[in-house]
Design a protein around this motif. Structure first.
Motif, PDB file in Angstrom:
ATOM      1  N   GLN A   1       0.838  -1.184   0.000  1.00  9.54           N
ATOM      2  CA  GLN A   1       0.000   0.000   0.000  1.00  9.54           C
ATOM      3  C   GLN A   1       0.880   1.244   0.000  1.00  9.54           C
ATOM      4  O   GLN A   1       1.832   1.331   0.758  1.00  9.54           O
ATOM      5  CB  GLN A   1      -0.913   0.010   1.244  1.00  9.54           C
ATOM      6  CG  GLN A   1      -1.900   1.148   1.271  1.00  9.54           C
ATOM      7  CD  GLN A   1      -2.995   0.972   0.246  1.00  9.54           C
ATOM      8  OE1 GLN A   1      -3.217  -0.135  -0.270  1.00  9.54           O
ATOM      9  NE2 GLN A   1      -3.675   2.053  -0.092  1.00  9.54           N
ATOM     10  N   VAL A   2       0.548   2.183  -0.868  1.00  5.78           N
ATOM     11  CA  VAL A   2       1.296   3.426  -0.975  1.00  5.78           C
ATOM     12  C   VAL A   2       0.566   4.509  -0.194  1.00  5.78           C
ATOM     13  O   VAL A   2      -0.637   4.697  -0.355  1.00  5.78           O
ATOM     14  CB  VAL A   2       1.437   3.855  -2.442  1.00  5.78           C
ATOM     15  CG1 VAL A   2       2.120   5.206  -2.540  1.00  5.78           C
ATOM     16  CG2 VAL A   2       2.200   2.804  -3.235  1.00  5.78           C
ATOM     17  N   GLN A   3       1.302   5.205   0.651  1.00 10.57           N
ATOM     18  CA  GLN A   3       0.742   6.359   1.366  1.00 10.57           C
ATOM     19  C   GLN A   3       1.526   7.600   0.998  1.00 10.57           C
ATOM     20  O   GLN A   3       2.765   7.580   0.987  1.00 10.57           O
ATOM     21  CB  GLN A   3       0.782   6.133   2.870  1.00 10.57           C
ATOM     22  CG  GLN A   3      -0.222   5.089   3.354  1.00 10.57           C
ATOM     23  CD  GLN A   3      -0.309   5.019   4.865  1.00 10.57           C
ATOM     24  OE1 GLN A   3       0.702   5.146   5.547  1.00 10.57           O
ATOM     25  NE2 GLN A   3      -1.504   4.813   5.380  1.00 10.57           N
ATOM     26  N   LEU A   4       0.805   8.668   0.695  1.00 12.35           N
ATOM     27  CA  LEU A   4       1.411   9.936   0.329  1.00 12.35           C
ATOM     28  C   LEU A   4       0.900  11.004   1.294  1.00 12.35           C
ATOM     29  O   LEU A   4      -0.314  11.132   1.492  1.00 12.35           O
ATOM     30  CB  LEU A   4       1.036  10.319  -1.101  1.00 12.35           C
ATOM     31  CG  LEU A   4       1.390   9.301  -2.189  1.00 12.35           C
ATOM     32  CD1 LEU A   4       0.788   9.719  -3.527  1.00 12.35           C
ATOM     33  CD2 LEU A   4       2.901   9.137  -2.308  1.00 12.35           C
TER      34      LEU A   4
ATOM     35  N   SER B   1       0.607  12.812  -6.408  1.00 16.11           N
ATOM     36  CA  SER B   1       0.275  11.506  -6.972  1.00 16.11           C
ATOM     37  C   SER B   1       1.545  10.713  -7.214  1.00 16.11           C
ATOM     38  O   SER B   1       2.620  11.271  -7.453  1.00 16.11           O
ATOM     39  CB  SER B   1      -0.499  11.648  -8.274  1.00 16.11           C
ATOM     40  OG  SER B   1       0.331  12.178  -9.298  1.00 16.11           O
ATOM     41  N   ALA B   2       1.391   9.389  -7.156  1.00 20.51           N
ATOM     42  CA  ALA B   2       2.474   8.467  -7.464  1.00 20.51           C
ATOM     43  C   ALA B   2       1.915   7.416  -8.411  1.00 20.51           C
ATOM     44  O   ALA B   2       0.881   6.808  -8.132  1.00 20.51           O
ATOM     45  CB  ALA B   2       3.005   7.806  -6.192  1.00 20.51           C
TER      46      ALA B   2
ATOM     47  N   TRP C   1      -2.961   8.612  -4.544  1.00 20.49           N
ATOM     48  CA  TRP C   1      -3.170  10.028  -4.246  1.00 20.49           C
ATOM     49  C   TRP C   1      -2.967  10.324  -2.766  1.00 20.49           C
ATOM     50  O   TRP C   1      -3.295   9.503  -1.907  1.00 20.49           O
ATOM     51  CB  TRP C   1      -4.588  10.437  -4.621  1.00 20.49           C
ATOM     52  CG  TRP C   1      -4.863  10.340  -6.089  1.00 20.49           C
ATOM     53  CD1 TRP C   1      -5.385   9.270  -6.754  1.00 20.49           C
ATOM     54  CD2 TRP C   1      -4.631  11.345  -7.069  1.00 20.49           C
ATOM     55  NE1 TRP C   1      -5.478   9.555  -8.091  1.00 20.49           N
ATOM     56  CE2 TRP C   1      -5.021  10.826  -8.316  1.00 20.49           C
ATOM     57  CE3 TRP C   1      -4.112  12.645  -7.023  1.00 20.49           C
ATOM     58  CZ2 TRP C   1      -4.921  11.545  -9.511  1.00 20.49           C
ATOM     59  CZ3 TRP C   1      -4.014  13.361  -8.208  1.00 20.49           C
ATOM     60  CH2 TRP C   1      -4.418  12.812  -9.427  1.00 20.49           C
ATOM     61  N   GLY C   2      -2.471  11.528  -2.506  1.00 19.24           N
ATOM     62  CA  GLY C   2      -2.417  12.015  -1.145  1.00 19.24           C
ATOM     63  C   GLY C   2      -3.736  12.665  -0.774  1.00 19.24           C
ATOM     64  O   GLY C   2      -4.674  12.720  -1.580  1.00 19.24           O
ATOM     65  N   GLN C   3      -3.792  13.192   0.463  1.00 25.48           N
ATOM     66  CA  GLN C   3      -5.042  13.750   0.958  1.00 25.48           C
ATOM     67  C   GLN C   3      -5.216  15.220   0.577  1.00 25.48           C
ATOM     68  O   GLN C   3      -6.304  15.775   0.717  1.00 25.48           O
ATOM     69  CB  GLN C   3      -5.121  13.606   2.487  1.00 25.48           C
ATOM     70  CG  GLN C   3      -4.388  14.678   3.288  1.00 25.48           C
ATOM     71  CD  GLN C   3      -2.875  14.575   3.199  1.00 25.48           C
ATOM     72  OE1 GLN C   3      -2.321  13.594   2.708  1.00 25.48           O
ATOM     73  NE2 GLN C   3      -2.192  15.597   3.694  1.00 25.48           N
ATOM     74  N   GLY C   4      -4.163  15.847   0.101  1.00 25.89           N
ATOM     75  CA  GLY C   4      -4.223  17.225  -0.345  1.00 25.89           C
ATOM     76  C   GLY C   4      -3.802  18.223   0.713  1.00 25.89           C
ATOM     77  O   GLY C   4      -3.906  17.961   1.920  1.00 25.89           O
ATOM     78  N   THR C   5      -3.327  19.367   0.252  1.00 26.59           N
ATOM     79  CA  THR C   5      -2.970  20.465   1.140  1.00 26.59           C
ATOM     80  C   THR C   5      -3.468  21.767   0.510  1.00 26.59           C
ATOM     81  O   THR C   5      -3.321  21.976  -0.697  1.00 26.59           O
ATOM     82  CB  THR C   5      -1.452  20.512   1.405  1.00 26.59           C
ATOM     83  OG1 THR C   5      -1.150  21.531   2.373  1.00 26.59           O
ATOM     84  CG2 THR C   5      -0.647  20.779   0.138  1.00 26.59           C
TER      85      THR C   5
END
Length: 114
Positions: free
Chosen positions: A1-4, A96-97, A104-108
Motif C-alpha cells: 500500500q502506498v501512502q502519500l 500523486s504516485a 493520491w495524497g489527501q491534499g494540502t
C-alpha cells in the motif's frame, strides 16, 4: 500500500512563495512517476507538474517559469517550489504516485490572497 502525505500549504500573499512536500511510504519510490495536481472550488482536478522516474519534468502552461518540481529518492519525497504566486493558484494541491496504478495524497490547501 502506498501512502502519500503532503505538507507545506498555507496562506500567502500574491507574489510570495511556498514549498510543498510529499512524503511517500513505498518501496521502489524511484521507479514511480510523481506528480502535483490542483483542484480549485467548483473545478476539475488538473495536473500542475510531473517528474518521471528518470527526472524528466513537465509543467502546465499556467505555472511554467514559476513552479519547479523535484524529487529526492533517498528521502522518498517530491517537492513543488512555487514562486510568484497568484490568486488563481489558490486550490487544494494533491500529490500523486504512478506506476501500475495511481495513488493520491489527501491534499494540502494553498491560498493566495492579500
Amino acid at each position: 500500500q502506498v501512502q502519500l502525505v503532503e505538507s507545506g500549504g498555507g496562506l500567502v500573499q500574491p507574489g510570495g512563495s511556498l514549498r510543498l512536500s510529499c512524503a511517500a511510504s513505498v518501496s521502489g519510490f524511484s521507479s514511480y512517476a510523481m506528480g502535483w495536481h490542483r483542484q480549485a472550488p467548483g473545478k476539475q482536478r488538473k495536473l500542475v507538474a510531473s517528474i518521471s522516474s528518470t527526472g524528466i519534468t513537465t509543467y502546465a502552461d499556467a505555472v511554467k517559469g514559476r513552479f519547479t518540481i523535484s524529487r529526492d529518492n533517498a528521502k522518498k519525497t517530491v517537492y513543488l517550489q512555487m514562486n510568484s504566486l497568484k490568486p488563481e493558484d489558490t486550490a487544494v494541491y494533491y500529490c500523486s504516485a504512478a506506476r501500475m496504478r495511481t495513488y493520491w495524497g489527501q491534499g494540502t490547501q494553498v491560498t493566495v490572497s492579500s
